[in-house]
Design a protein around this motif. Structure first.
Motif, PDB file in Angstrom:
ATOM      1  N   THR A 185      35.918 151.188  -7.429  1.00  0.00           N
ATOM      2  CA  THR A 185      36.940 150.264  -7.949  1.00  0.00           C
ATOM      3  C   THR A 185      38.156 150.209  -7.013  1.00  0.00           C
ATOM      4  OG1 THR A 185      36.242 150.689 -10.227  1.00  0.00           O
ATOM      5  CG2 THR A 185      38.453 149.769  -9.897  1.00  0.00           C
ATOM      6  N   LYS A 186      38.580 151.386  -6.570  1.00  0.00           N
ATOM      7  CA  LYS A 186      39.749 151.441  -5.685  1.00  0.00           C
ATOM      8  C   LYS A 186      39.478 150.729  -4.362  1.00  0.00           C
ATOM      9  CE  LYS A 186      43.112 154.631  -3.767  1.00  0.00           C
ATOM     10  NZ  LYS A 186      43.543 156.037  -3.635  1.00  0.00           N
ATOM     11  N   SER A 187      38.283 150.925  -3.818  1.00  0.00           N
ATOM     12  CA  SER A 187      37.934 150.276  -2.550  1.00  0.00           C
ATOM     13  C   SER A 187      37.850 148.772  -2.721  1.00  0.00           C
ATOM     14  CB  SER A 187      36.600 150.819  -2.027  1.00  0.00           C
ATOM     15  OG  SER A 187      36.722 152.189  -1.707  1.00  0.00           O
ATOM     16  N   ILE A 188      37.285 148.325  -3.872  1.00  0.00           N
ATOM     17  CA  ILE A 188      37.196 146.880  -4.117  1.00  0.00           C
ATOM     18  C   ILE A 188      38.596 146.271  -4.168  1.00  0.00           C
ATOM     19  CG2 ILE A 188      36.577 145.159  -5.869  1.00  0.00           C
ATOM     20  CD1 ILE A 188      34.117 146.901  -6.502  1.00  0.00           C
ATOM     21  N   GLU A 189      39.534 146.971  -4.818  1.00  0.00           N
ATOM     22  CA  GLU A 189      40.909 146.453  -4.910  1.00  0.00           C
ATOM     23  C   GLU A 189      41.524 146.319  -3.513  1.00  0.00           C
ATOM     24  OE1 GLU A 189      42.908 149.212  -7.400  1.00  0.00           O
ATOM     25  OE2 GLU A 189      42.059 148.407  -9.277  1.00  0.00           O
ATOM     26  N   THR A 190      41.279 147.330  -2.687  1.00  0.00           N
ATOM     27  CA  THR A 190      41.851 147.296  -1.329  1.00  0.00           C
ATOM     28  C   THR A 190      41.276 146.141  -0.530  1.00  0.00           C
ATOM     29  OG1 THR A 190      42.190 149.681  -1.330  1.00  0.00           O
ATOM     30  CG2 THR A 190      42.123 148.586   0.816  1.00  0.00           C
ATOM     31  N   TYR A 191      39.956 146.015  -0.528  1.00  0.00           N
ATOM     32  CA  TYR A 191      39.313 144.958   0.254  1.00  0.00           C
ATOM     33  C   TYR A 191      39.622 143.577  -0.306  1.00  0.00           C
ATOM     34  CZ  TYR A 191      36.740 147.862   3.532  1.00  0.00           C
ATOM     35  OH  TYR A 191      36.413 148.712   4.555  1.00  0.00           O
ATOM     36  N   THR A 192      39.818 143.505  -1.620  1.00  0.00           N
ATOM     37  CA  THR A 192      40.181 142.215  -2.224  1.00  0.00           C
ATOM     38  C   THR A 192      41.548 141.768  -1.711  1.00  0.00           C
ATOM     39  OG1 THR A 192      38.885 142.695  -4.214  1.00  0.00           O
ATOM     40  CG2 THR A 192      40.605 141.007  -4.394  1.00  0.00           C
ATOM     41  N   SER A 193      42.476 142.748  -1.591  1.00  0.00           N
ATOM     42  CA  SER A 193      43.816 142.426  -1.053  1.00  0.00           C
ATOM     43  C   SER A 193      43.706 141.931   0.384  1.00  0.00           C
ATOM     44  CB  SER A 193      44.708 143.669  -1.121  1.00  0.00           C
ATOM     45  OG  SER A 193      45.936 143.432  -0.478  1.00  0.00           O
ATOM     46  N   TRP A 194      42.878 142.610   1.166  1.00  0.00           N
ATOM     47  CA  TRP A 194      42.709 142.185   2.564  1.00  0.00           C
ATOM     48  C   TRP A 194      42.044 140.820   2.648  1.00  0.00           C
ATOM     49  CZ3 TRP A 194      40.532 147.506   4.620  1.00  0.00           C
ATOM     50  CH2 TRP A 194      41.595 148.430   4.674  1.00  0.00           C
ATOM     51  N   LEU A 195      41.093 140.573   1.717  1.00  0.00           N
ATOM     52  CA  LEU A 195      40.394 139.289   1.699  1.00  0.00           C
ATOM     53  C   LEU A 195      41.370 138.161   1.392  1.00  0.00           C
ATOM     54  CD1 LEU A 195      37.830 137.575   1.782  1.00  0.00           C
ATOM     55  CD2 LEU A 195      37.446 138.153  -0.646  1.00  0.00           C
ATOM     56  N   ASP A 196      42.293 138.414   0.459  1.00  0.00           N
ATOM     57  CA  ASP A 196      43.290 137.379   0.123  1.00  0.00           C
ATOM     58  C   ASP A 196      44.126 137.021   1.355  1.00  0.00           C
ATOM     59  OD1 ASP A 196      42.390 137.334  -2.455  1.00  0.00           O
ATOM     60  OD2 ASP A 196      43.960 138.690  -3.235  1.00  0.00           O
ATOM     61  N   GLN A 197      44.523 138.038   2.097  1.00  0.00           N
ATOM     62  CA  GLN A 197      45.321 137.785   3.305  1.00  0.00           C
ATOM     63  C   GLN A 197      44.500 137.021   4.339  1.00  0.00           C
ATOM     64  OE1 GLN A 197      47.023 141.432   4.787  1.00  0.00           O
ATOM     65  NE2 GLN A 197      47.765 142.060   2.762  1.00  0.00           N
ATOM     66  N   ALA A 198      43.243 137.394   4.499  1.00  0.00           N
ATOM     67  CA  ALA A 198      42.388 136.719   5.478  1.00  0.00           C
ATOM     68  C   ALA A 198      42.162 135.269   5.085  1.00  0.00           C
ATOM     69  CB  ALA A 198      41.054 137.452   5.596  1.00  0.00           C
ATOM     70  N   ARG A 199      41.964 135.014   3.780  1.00  0.00           N
ATOM     71  CA  ARG A 199      41.771 133.639   3.322  1.00  0.00           C
ATOM     72  C   ARG A 199      43.050 132.810   3.537  1.00  0.00           C
ATOM     73  NH1 ARG A 199      38.528 135.043  -2.326  1.00  0.00           N
ATOM     74  NH2 ARG A 199      36.405 135.094  -1.390  1.00  0.00           N
ATOM     75  N   GLU A 200      44.224 133.452   3.345  1.00  0.00           N
ATOM     76  CA  GLU A 200      45.495 132.753   3.586  1.00  0.00           C
ATOM     77  C   GLU A 200      45.611 132.349   5.051  1.00  0.00           C
ATOM     78  OE1 GLU A 200      49.169 131.013   3.035  1.00  0.00           O
ATOM     79  OE2 GLU A 200      47.729 131.710   1.520  1.00  0.00           O
ATOM     80  N   THR A 201      45.222 133.259   5.925  1.00  0.00           N
ATOM     81  CA  THR A 201      45.251 132.949   7.362  1.00  0.00           C
ATOM     82  C   THR A 201      44.295 131.815   7.683  1.00  0.00           C
ATOM     83  OG1 THR A 201      45.819 135.233   7.900  1.00  0.00           O
ATOM     84  CG2 THR A 201      44.883 133.898   9.675  1.00  0.00           C
ATOM     85  N   LEU A 202      43.091 131.852   7.100  1.00  0.00           N
ATOM     86  CA  LEU A 202      42.104 130.802   7.355  1.00  0.00           C
ATOM     87  C   LEU A 202      42.580 129.460   6.831  1.00  0.00           C
ATOM     88  CD1 LEU A 202      39.310 129.945   8.328  1.00  0.00           C
ATOM     89  CD2 LEU A 202      38.380 130.654   6.083  1.00  0.00           C
ATOM     90  N   SER A 203      43.316 129.504   5.712  1.00  0.00           N
ATOM     91  CA  SER A 203      43.776 128.240   5.126  1.00  0.00           C
ATOM     92  C   SER A 203      44.757 127.508   6.033  1.00  0.00           C
ATOM     93  CB  SER A 203      44.422 128.500   3.759  1.00  0.00           C
ATOM     94  OG  SER A 203      45.642 129.206   3.912  1.00  0.00           O
ATOM     95  N   GLU A 204      45.473 128.269   6.894  1.00  0.00           N
ATOM     96  CA  GLU A 204      46.439 127.640   7.794  1.00  0.00           C
ATOM     97  C   GLU A 204      45.746 126.765   8.827  1.00  0.00           C
ATOM     98  OE1 GLU A 204      48.777 130.708   9.477  1.00  0.00           O
ATOM     99  OE2 GLU A 204      49.794 131.227   7.597  1.00  0.00           O
ATOM    100  N   PHE A 205      44.499 127.043   9.133  1.00  0.00           N
ATOM    101  CA  PHE A 205      43.767 126.232  10.102  1.00  0.00           C
ATOM    102  C   PHE A 205      43.258 124.931   9.497  1.00  0.00           C
ATOM    103  CE2 PHE A 205      43.496 130.483  11.906  1.00  0.00           C
ATOM    104  CZ  PHE A 205      43.792 130.236  13.236  1.00  0.00           C
ATOM    105  N   THR A 206      43.345 124.794   8.181  1.00  0.00           N
ATOM    106  CA  THR A 206      42.824 123.591   7.520  1.00  0.00           C
ATOM    107  C   THR A 206      43.936 122.676   7.047  1.00  0.00           C
ATOM    108  OG1 THR A 206      42.742 124.756   5.387  1.00  0.00           O
ATOM    109  CG2 THR A 206      40.775 124.834   6.787  1.00  0.00           C
ATOM    110  N   ARG A 207      45.197 123.064   7.305  1.00  0.00           N
ATOM    111  CA  ARG A 207      46.319 122.247   6.836  1.00  0.00           C
ATOM    112  C   ARG A 207      46.477 121.012   7.711  1.00  0.00           C
ATOM    113  NH1 ARG A 207      50.713 127.153   5.970  1.00  0.00           N
ATOM    114  NH2 ARG A 207      49.644 128.162   4.226  1.00  0.00           N
TER     115      ARG A 207
END
Length: 414
Positions: free
Chosen positions: A392-414
């Motif tokens: 559970t703890k690892s999923i929470e950590t990777y989920t946080s990193w995934l959110d940041q990565a998706r935010e970065t990816l979204s900047e390329f689609t603006r």
């Protein structure tokens, strides 16, 4: 107290008019006045006595006041005594003679006093002359070529005003004084001879400087010519002084040449300053305009076009005053930096490789979360509380990193 005797008491008159005087205990004839009364004859010779007495009184006062030297007094007393002794007069001639003898007794003391006074005066004179000699010898070694002359002149006049002392001492002191004055005069002449040589050299050097300066007067090469004039001025100062009249005339010529050049430079600079002030005002207006035009612009091509047009106009305006260059250049760089930042951001958003890296990062985090979710399901099925907690703890950590990565990816689609 007995009454003093009258002069007539010391003589008599015969019936024939012959007049006698008693002197030294003897009686002698002093003269005869015929056809006159005894009283008239006596009065005549008494007046002679009174004149003699007045002369003795005057001599007494002069001797007492030391109005004459002892030697002069000695001769005067001797002469007066002869006059009294041989006088054809009626009166107390013996008393006058005694008074003259008393005066003679005063002379030895006066002689000694005169000697002491003369010795004291000689000592003072010698001291004064020695001081003058020492000052003269000091002056002879100095280099006060103007004040020294005046001082030697004063010393010489003071020397002449002093009395002479004994010949040996006086000659020795005078020889030292005269030698010092001669030495000073020779050194002074040598100094001014050398000075004249230096002045002639300075005159020649300054004339050469003027010859070099004359062609520069009409130059319009303001910078190099100003430097050349500075060098010439340094040489002028190093050349030393010519004679006053020459120096003044040479300086007038050199200064006129400098004034011609620097007045022209000032006039030219004033014209340049006016033009540069206009350029500055125009450039400041352009900076204000482009700053306003770029406000809110996010399109890189639009921003670059505005910036390019600005630079073309800005660079076409020419120079601004030196004091304003730093500030205006700083503003221009700031505008360029702003456009460059927009361009960099645009490149970052549109870079294919960067987009691919962002997508790969999102995929990696998603895969890892899926794997962790599978581990969590297994742990729950087994009732492994520790495994559940770790997953559970690892999923929470990777989920946080995934959110940041998706935010970065979204900047390329603006």
């Amino acid at each position: 107290m007995s009454e003093p005797q009258a002069p007539a008491d010391f003589g008599r008159v015969d019936p024939d008019g012959t007049v006698y005087v008693i002197s030294g205990g003897t009686e002698r004839s002093v003269g005869q006045i015929p056809d006159s009364t005894p009283e008239e004859a006596m009065a005549f010779y008494v007046r002679r006595f009174e004149n003699l007495a007045a002369e003795v009184t005057l001599l007494e006062s002069r001797v007492a006041a030391q109005a004459m030297s002892p030697e002069e007094a000695k001769h005067a007393i001797a002469s007066a005594k002869t006059n009294v002794t041989d006088a054809n007069a009626v009166g107390d001639l013996d008393s006058l003679a005694k008074r003259l003898d008393a005066l003679t007794e005063l002379l030895p003391a006066q002689v000694e006093a005169r000697k002491a006074q003369r010795a004291e005066q000689n000592a003072a004179t010698i001291a004064s002359k020695e001081a003058m000699v020492e000052e003269a010898e000091t002056l002879s070694q100095g280099d006060d070529w103007r004040g020294g002359v005046d001082r030697f002149r004063v010393l010489l006049e003071e020397w002449k005003a002093l009395p002479r002392v004994d010949r040996t001492t006086d000659n020795e002191l005078w020889h030292r004084f005269s030698s010092a004055r001669t030495q000073y005069t020779r050194r002074r002449k040598a100094h001014f001879s050398d000075l004249n040589t230096l002045r002639d050299s300075a005159k020649a050097e300054k004339e050469a400087i003027i010859a070099e300066a004359e062609p520069l007067a009409s130059s319009t090469e303001w910078g190099p010519t100003s430097a050349a004039f500075r060098d010439l001025m340094q040489r002028w100062k190093a050349a030393g002084s010519a004679r006053r009249a020459d120096d003044d005339a040479l300086w007038g010529r050199f200064r006129a040449i400098q004034d011609q050049f620097f007045d022209a430079r000032t006039a030219a600079q004033s014209a340049v300053d006016g033009e540069q002030a206009k350029n500055l005002a125009a450039k400041q207006a352009l900076v204000q305009q482009v700053t306003a035009d770029l406000e809110g612009v996010t399109d890189v091509d639009q921003a670059k076009g505005i910036h390019r047009e600005f630079l073309e106009k800005f660079n076409g305006l020419g120079y601004v005053p030196r004091g304003a260059m730093r500030e205006i250049d700083s503003k221009v760089r700031s505008i360029g930096d702003k456009v460059a930042a927009l361009e960099a951001e645009e490149w970052r958003r549109t870079d294919p490789e960067a987009r691919k890296r962002a997508e790969d990062t999102v995929k990696m985090f998603e895969d890892q979360i899926a794997k962790l979710q599978a581990d969590l399901d297994k742990a729950e099925a087994k009732g492994d509380s520790r495994g559940v907690k770790d997953a559970t703890k690892s999923i929470e950590t990777y989920t946080s990193w995934l959110d940041q990565a998706r935010e970065t990816l979204s900047e390329f689609t603006r």
